[in-house]
Motif scaffolding. Structure first.
Motif, PDB file in Angstrom:
ATOM      1  N   ASP A 450     -14.257  -7.240   7.675  1.00  0.00           N
ATOM      2  CA  ASP A 450     -13.328  -6.516   8.548  1.00  0.00           C
ATOM      3  C   ASP A 450     -11.885  -6.620   8.067  1.00  0.00           C
ATOM      4  O   ASP A 450     -11.129  -5.640   8.150  1.00  0.00           O
ATOM      5  CB  ASP A 450     -13.427  -7.053   9.980  1.00  0.00           C
ATOM      6  CG  ASP A 450     -14.731  -6.678  10.652  1.00  0.00           C
ATOM      7  OD1 ASP A 450     -15.368  -5.696  10.205  1.00  0.00           O
ATOM      8  OD2 ASP A 450     -15.123  -7.367  11.610  1.00  0.00           O
ATOM      9  N   CYS A 451     -11.472  -7.771   7.564  1.00  0.00           N
ATOM     10  CA  CYS A 451     -10.081  -7.948   7.155  1.00  0.00           C
ATOM     11  C   CYS A 451      -9.686  -6.996   6.035  1.00  0.00           C
ATOM     12  O   CYS A 451      -8.732  -6.229   6.179  1.00  0.00           O
ATOM     13  CB  CYS A 451      -9.817  -9.399   6.759  1.00  0.00           C
ATOM     14  SG  CYS A 451      -8.130  -9.679   6.175  1.00  0.00           S
ATOM     15  N   ASN A 454      -9.733  -3.319   7.234  1.00  0.00           N
ATOM     16  CA  ASN A 454      -8.589  -2.943   8.066  1.00  0.00           C
ATOM     17  C   ASN A 454      -7.319  -2.801   7.241  1.00  0.00           C
ATOM     18  O   ASN A 454      -6.496  -1.900   7.485  1.00  0.00           O
ATOM     19  CB  ASN A 454      -8.393  -3.974   9.175  1.00  0.00           C
ATOM     20  CG  ASN A 454      -9.516  -3.962  10.201  1.00  0.00           C
ATOM     21  OD1 ASN A 454     -10.212  -2.958  10.353  1.00  0.00           O
ATOM     22  ND2 ASN A 454      -9.726  -5.074  10.887  1.00  0.00           N
ATOM     23  N   GLU A 458      -4.967   0.528   6.829  1.00  0.00           N
ATOM     24  CA  GLU A 458      -3.518   0.570   7.039  1.00  0.00           C
ATOM     25  C   GLU A 458      -2.807   1.253   5.872  1.00  0.00           C
ATOM     26  O   GLU A 458      -1.742   1.846   6.047  1.00  0.00           O
ATOM     27  CB  GLU A 458      -2.970  -0.849   7.217  1.00  0.00           C
ATOM     28  CG  GLU A 458      -3.393  -1.514   8.524  1.00  0.00           C
ATOM     29  CD  GLU A 458      -2.977  -2.978   8.578  1.00  0.00           C
ATOM     30  OE1 GLU A 458      -2.219  -3.411   7.676  1.00  0.00           O
ATOM     31  OE2 GLU A 458      -3.406  -3.687   9.513  1.00  0.00           O
TER      32      GLU A 458
END
Length: 493
Positions: A450-451, A454, A458
């Motif tokens: 997920d990190c 994400n 961005e």
């Protein structure tokens, strides 16, 4: 019935050639690919036979087959401003070093050891660390020894071309089927900016005179190879402000003289390598500049876009160097060749490749069914086999594809430092990865946390693991149809 997914990684880790043969025979014949030719429809069958298992001469083959280089030819007859012999050639063998120079007998021992352990091996090349034609006696002795022991391995050389015409007939006699010539100019005024000197006819030449002799020898050698049916790949180092625009003319010259492939490579000019260009601040091109030039060259000789600028002692699939596993101190003094694993692997790959071609054709049909027009830039994390089978955090490079209504085109690769180390993500490396993926719409990988997902979002880059282990073309065509249709859910899954 579709062919089950077979992991090439698991196949190549198999220790028994019998297990490989069992896999090959148990697969049967997939209805989607039975009798389906893997040869491209627009390619002559004789040419296909020459390139179908050569990873440098066929983008498709590089998903399945490996090459190895043996560093038996250290002497060189020219000086290039992008090369420091202390570090070997920075543009042919990044990071510019060979672990060890070999004699012909040592090279044979190493080739046999690799062939026994790396079933993908199909090609033996001599690319230095000097020049294979100038250091000819060592090149010839190595090829003669290897050809006696492993007669089915393809032999190829890489050369600057200065001494090439003297050895073309011998190359043909030895069944050397592929030759790469580094040609950076066809105008001596450009050449003198790249080559400080050459050694030819027992004397040293400099400036325009040196570049003129080199140019004439390169063109003569290329013409002689074409006449004898030896396939040629032209390597050109793109040097911004020196020969970048001139390479358009180079492409015309080599195309007219029968070159099969033209490989435009970016200059590597790290000052740490100690090269003239590196120490004087000459920059290399960025990924966008390189692609723009390659796109302008479309229509001439076929373009190679999958080059990894290999070390002169590289071993393995392109992009995966296993050379450090096969240093002399790790190889028994007595080693006998056993071809069972290699032959079994080829049986398995033949079936997989045909199924892959069927998947590619289905992907083209999918693209053609989309009414809206557009392009999609896709980065893929892959270990090979033409599938999306690498974890985002483990990727050392991303293969870049461009999709449109007319097809899916491989356009290059972008090297990165892996995000994950010891199970933990490195934020600094992620910053570098995001920078390297500039201009990319979507990243395809087998898994992603997920990190990083994400952080990519961005930066305007989507990432998905929804197509993990699918064929690359199958996934991209589905994405394209979704992207330009009404449902965007899969594209952002």
């Amino acid at each position: 019935m579709s062919t089950p997914i077979i992991s090439l990684e698991s196949l190549t880790n198999t220790t028994s050639s019998g297990q490989l043969l069992t896999t090959a025979k148990s697969g049967g014949c997939a209805s989607s690919s039975c009798g389906f030719p893997s040869r491209p429809a627009d390619m002559d069958s004789a040419i296909w036979e020459k390139i179908k298992d050569h990873p440098c001469f066929s983008e498709e083959a590089h998903h399945y087959f490996a090459r190895m280089h043996v560093a038996v030819a250290p002497a060189c007859n020219i000086q290039c401003n992008y090369c420091n012999r202390k570090y070997d050639c920075a543009n042919e063998s990044r990071p510019g070093v060979v672990s060890e120079k070999l004699t012909a007998d040592q090279a044979l021992r190493k080739v046999i050891a690799v062939a026994n352990e790396v079933p993908q091996l199909s090609v033996l090349g001599i690319a230095g660390p000097g020049d294979a034609c100038y250091d000819w006696n060592k090149t010839r002795a190595t090829f003669e020894r290897v050809a006696r022991e492993i007669p089915d391995i393809k032999l190829c050389i890489s050369t600057n071309g200065l001494a090439l015409p003297e050895h073309v007939d011998e190359l043909a006699e030895m069944n050397v089927s592929h030759v790469t010539i580094t040609i950076n100019m066809v105008d001596p005024a450009v050449g003198e900016k790249i080559y400080p000197w050459i050694f030819y006819g027992h004397r040293r030449y400099t400036g325009v005179d040196a570049a003129k002799i080199l140019h004439e020898q390169q063109m003569l050698g290329l013409e002689m190879l074409t006449e004898r049916g030896i396939l040629t790949k032209i390597n050109s180092v793109m040097i911004p402000g020196v020969n970048d625009q001139h390479l358009i003319e180079v492409n015309k010259w080599v195309t007219e003289r029968g070159a099969f492939l033209h490989n435009v490579m970016p200059l590597i000019s790290d000052p740490a390598h100690g090269t003239w260009f590196g120490l004087t601040g000459q920059r290399g091109p960025n990924a966008f500049e390189l692609k723009e030039l390659q796109d302008r060259l479309e229509g001439g000789a076929k373009l190679m876009r999958h080059c990894r600028q290999c070390r002169a002692d590289a071993v393995g699939l392109l992009g995966t160097d296993r050379g450090q596993e096969f240093t002399l101190d790790q190889i028994p003094l007595e080693v006998a060749y056993n071809g069972g694993k290699r032959h079994a692997y080829r049986e398995v790959v033949a079936r997989i490749r045909d199924d892959h071609v069927a998947a590619k054709n289905q992907a083209i049909t999918t693209l053609g069914s989309v009414s809206a027009q557009g392009t999609l830039q896709v980065a893929v994390a892959t270990k090979g086999g033409g599938r999306i089978n690498e974890h985002f955090g483990h990727a050392k490079e991303f293969q870049i594809y461009e999709a449109s209504q007319t097809g899916i085109k491989f356009v290059g690769h972008r090297k990165v430092e892996p995000y994950c180390h010891g199970g933990w993500g490195e934020d600094a490396n992620l910053v570098g990865i995001i920078a390297a993926l500039g201009g990319i719409d979507i990243v395809l990988c087998a898994r992603i946390g997920d990190c990083p997902k994400n952080k990519l979002m961005e930066a305007g880059i989507r990432a998905t693991e929804a197509f993990g282990y699918d064929y690359i073309e199958t996934a991209i065509s589905a994405l394209y149809a979704t992207e330009f249709g009404d449902d965007l859910s899969q594209a952002t899954a």
